[in-house]
Design a protein around this motif. Structure first.
Motif, PDB file in Angstrom:
ATOM      1  N   GLU A  28      80.539 -47.482 -43.659  1.00  0.00           N
ATOM      2  CA  GLU A  28      81.435 -47.069 -42.564  1.00  0.00           C
ATOM      3  C   GLU A  28      82.629 -46.287 -43.091  1.00  0.00           C
ATOM      4  OE1 GLU A  28      78.916 -50.368 -41.233  1.00  0.00           O
ATOM      5  OE2 GLU A  28      80.219 -50.109 -42.970  1.00  0.00           O
ATOM      6  N   ASP A  29      83.159 -46.703 -44.261  1.00  0.00           N
ATOM      7  CA  ASP A  29      84.287 -45.977 -44.857  1.00  0.00           C
ATOM      8  C   ASP A  29      83.934 -44.521 -45.102  1.00  0.00           C
ATOM      9  OD1 ASP A  29      85.877 -48.264 -44.967  1.00  0.00           O
ATOM     10  OD2 ASP A  29      85.231 -48.782 -46.993  1.00  0.00           O
ATOM     11  N   VAL A  30      82.731 -44.290 -45.652  1.00  0.00           N
ATOM     12  CA  VAL A  30      82.317 -42.935 -46.003  1.00  0.00           C
ATOM     13  C   VAL A  30      82.018 -42.111 -44.762  1.00  0.00           C
ATOM     14  CG1 VAL A  30      80.582 -41.570 -47.220  1.00  0.00           C
ATOM     15  CG2 VAL A  30      81.444 -43.678 -48.244  1.00  0.00           C
ATOM     16  N   VAL A  31      81.253 -42.690 -43.831  1.00  0.00           N
ATOM     17  CA  VAL A  31      80.866 -41.947 -42.630  1.00  0.00           C
ATOM     18  C   VAL A  31      82.091 -41.585 -41.790  1.00  0.00           C
ATOM     19  CG1 VAL A  31      79.628 -42.119 -40.436  1.00  0.00           C
ATOM     20  CG2 VAL A  31      78.533 -42.882 -42.544  1.00  0.00           C
ATOM     21  N   ASN A  32      83.050 -42.514 -41.699  1.00  0.00           N
ATOM     22  CA  ASN A  32      84.232 -42.287 -40.869  1.00  0.00           C
ATOM     23  C   ASN A  32      85.353 -41.581 -41.616  1.00  0.00           C
ATOM     24  OD1 ASN A  32      82.991 -43.616 -38.699  1.00  0.00           O
ATOM     25  ND2 ASN A  32      83.712 -45.615 -39.407  1.00  0.00           N
ATOM     26  N   GLY A  33      85.186 -41.335 -42.909  1.00  0.00           N
ATOM     27  CA  GLY A  33      86.222 -40.648 -43.683  1.00  0.00           C
ATOM     28  C   GLY A  33      87.484 -41.467 -43.847  1.00  0.00           C
ATOM     29  N   ALA A  34      87.329 -42.786 -44.038  1.00  0.00           N
ATOM     30  CA  ALA A  34      88.484 -43.668 -44.209  1.00  0.00           C
ATOM     31  C   ALA A  34      89.329 -43.216 -45.398  1.00  0.00           C
ATOM     32  CB  ALA A  34      88.021 -45.105 -44.417  1.00  0.00           C
ATOM     33  N   GLU A  35      90.592 -43.563 -45.365  1.00  0.00           N
ATOM     34  CA  GLU A  35      91.527 -43.075 -46.383  1.00  0.00           C
ATOM     35  C   GLU A  35      91.088 -43.433 -47.796  1.00  0.00           C
ATOM     36  OE1 GLU A  35      96.317 -43.289 -47.483  1.00  0.00           O
ATOM     37  OE2 GLU A  35      95.538 -44.172 -45.616  1.00  0.00           O
ATOM     38  N   LEU A  36      90.617 -44.661 -48.003  1.00  0.00           N
ATOM     39  CA  LEU A  36      90.246 -45.053 -49.359  1.00  0.00           C
ATOM     40  C   LEU A  36      88.979 -44.361 -49.843  1.00  0.00           C
ATOM     41  CD1 LEU A  36      88.797 -48.678 -49.510  1.00  0.00           C
ATOM     42  CD2 LEU A  36      88.836 -47.316 -47.431  1.00  0.00           C
ATOM     43  N   SER A  37      88.240 -43.692 -48.952  1.00  0.00           N
ATOM     44  CA  SER A  37      87.037 -42.964 -49.366  1.00  0.00           C
ATOM     45  C   SER A  37      87.333 -41.516 -49.720  1.00  0.00           C
ATOM     46  CB  SER A  37      85.982 -43.004 -48.255  1.00  0.00           C
ATOM     47  OG  SER A  37      86.356 -42.171 -47.162  1.00  0.00           O
ATOM     48  N   VAL A  38      88.577 -41.061 -49.511  1.00  0.00           N
ATOM     49  CA  VAL A  38      88.919 -39.653 -49.726  1.00  0.00           C
ATOM     50  C   VAL A  38      88.670 -39.205 -51.167  1.00  0.00           C
ATOM     51  CG1 VAL A  38      90.817 -37.982 -49.746  1.00  0.00           C
ATOM     52  CG2 VAL A  38      90.516 -39.515 -47.795  1.00  0.00           C
ATOM     53  N   PRO A  39      89.085 -39.971 -52.204  1.00  0.00           N
ATOM     54  CA  PRO A  39      88.786 -39.516 -53.581  1.00  0.00           C
ATOM     55  C   PRO A  39      87.288 -39.395 -53.851  1.00  0.00           C
ATOM     56  CG  PRO A  39      90.486 -41.215 -53.590  1.00  0.00           C
ATOM     57  CD  PRO A  39      89.927 -41.178 -52.195  1.00  0.00           C
ATOM     58  N   PHE A  40      86.510 -40.347 -53.336  1.00  0.00           N
ATOM     59  CA  PHE A  40      85.062 -40.298 -53.532  1.00  0.00           C
ATOM     60  C   PHE A  40      84.473 -39.072 -52.853  1.00  0.00           C
ATOM     61  CE2 PHE A  40      80.845 -41.395 -51.768  1.00  0.00           C
ATOM     62  CZ  PHE A  40      80.144 -41.536 -52.966  1.00  0.00           C
ATOM     63  N   LEU A  41      84.884 -38.797 -51.614  1.00  0.00           N
ATOM     64  CA  LEU A  41      84.363 -37.637 -50.893  1.00  0.00           C
ATOM     65  C   LEU A  41      84.816 -36.330 -51.544  1.00  0.00           C
ATOM     66  CD1 LEU A  41      84.845 -38.889 -47.222  1.00  0.00           C
ATOM     67  CD2 LEU A  41      82.689 -38.612 -48.456  1.00  0.00           C
TER      68      LEU A  41
END
Length: 255
Positions: A28-41
């Motif tokens: 869900e973090d990745v699909v929704n672009g959550a803040e903590l996923s920003v470095p990974f994306l």
């Protein structure tokens, strides 16, 4: 994470939920672009751009993030120049009718009438079909001539991988094992739980062709495959042990 360069303009990344948990993220973090996923994306964007030779001055990069029925995340990236933008616009017109046919009120009413898990499964199936149709807007897979076969790359997040592979059909289980017997699984066991069969297998090889073959075989024969997931421990503790060691080899030798 499996990264497949489909052609000179298209890259697809498949990431298991268990892999995301290892780095502190959820699907869900990745699909929704959550803040903590920003470095990974951001790292995904950089790597995809390098693989495609992306020029930000003359091209655009389109990316979609979709959560699949098994909880994995698929990231679909396409670079486009002006000619490809025009082709995509033409495909939008064709795809629009397909999307509308997938979300008719009749189909929506069928989903609303379901209860429990069946409602979520049906909704996921509808959204997956819609997402796949939309993805085709950005990638003309029929014009990939000259690019050769898809190039698969695997980026490992741990030193080994534990596979949990689910089968509803014993025949499909045997077919999978005949293919998997040629692959370098270190250990494998067969369990049965609630009418389903489960292979729990350990892999230490990270050769790209091996990992690609495992994923391809699982898509063809298995009903579900997860990697480094706590569910494998649950199956080992609660399932009935049918073959404790070398299950893949034993099943591959069955007629």
């Amino acid at each position: 994470m499996l990264i497949v360069k489909m052609n000179s303009t298209t890259v697809e990344c498949s990431i298991a939920a268990s892999e995301l948990r290892e780095i502190g993220l959820t699907p869900e973090d990745v699909v929704n672009g959550a803040e903590l996923s920003v470095p990974f994306l951001a790292q995904i964007n950089k790597e995809v751009g390098e693989r495609l030779g992306y020029n930000p001055n003359t091209e655009v990069m389109m990316m979609s993030r979709n959560m699949m029925n098994d909880g994995s995340v698929r990231i679909f990236a396409v670079k486009m120049n002006n000619d490809e933008i025009q082709k995509a616009a033409d495909r939008i017109r064709m795809a629009a009718q397909t999307v509308l046919s997938e979300i008719t009120q009749e189909k929506v009413d069928e989903i609303k009438a379901r209860t429990g898990k069946a409602k979520g499964v049906a909704l996921n199936e509808m959204m997956t079909k819609v997402s796949e149709t939309i993805n085709q807007v950005y990638a003309d897979t029929n014009n990939a001539a000259g690019d050769g076969r898809p190039q698969a790359t695997y980026k490992k997040l741990s030193d080994k991988e534990n596979y949990l592979i689910e089968f509803k059909s014993f025949e499909n289980l045997k077919r999978f094992c005949k293919v998997a017997n040629k692959l370098p699984f270190e250990e494998s066991a067969l369990y049965k739980n609630k009418g389903k069969y489960y292979i729990v297998a350990e892999l230490h090889s990270f050769q790209e062709n091996v990992l690609y073959e495992i994923r391809r075989s699982a898509l063809e024969y298995a009903d579900m495959m997860t990697i480094n997931t706590p569910e494998s421990v649950h199956i080992e503790e609660n399932g009935d042990t049918i073959i404790a060691r070398d299950a893949i080899r034993h099943l591959a030798n069955l007629d």
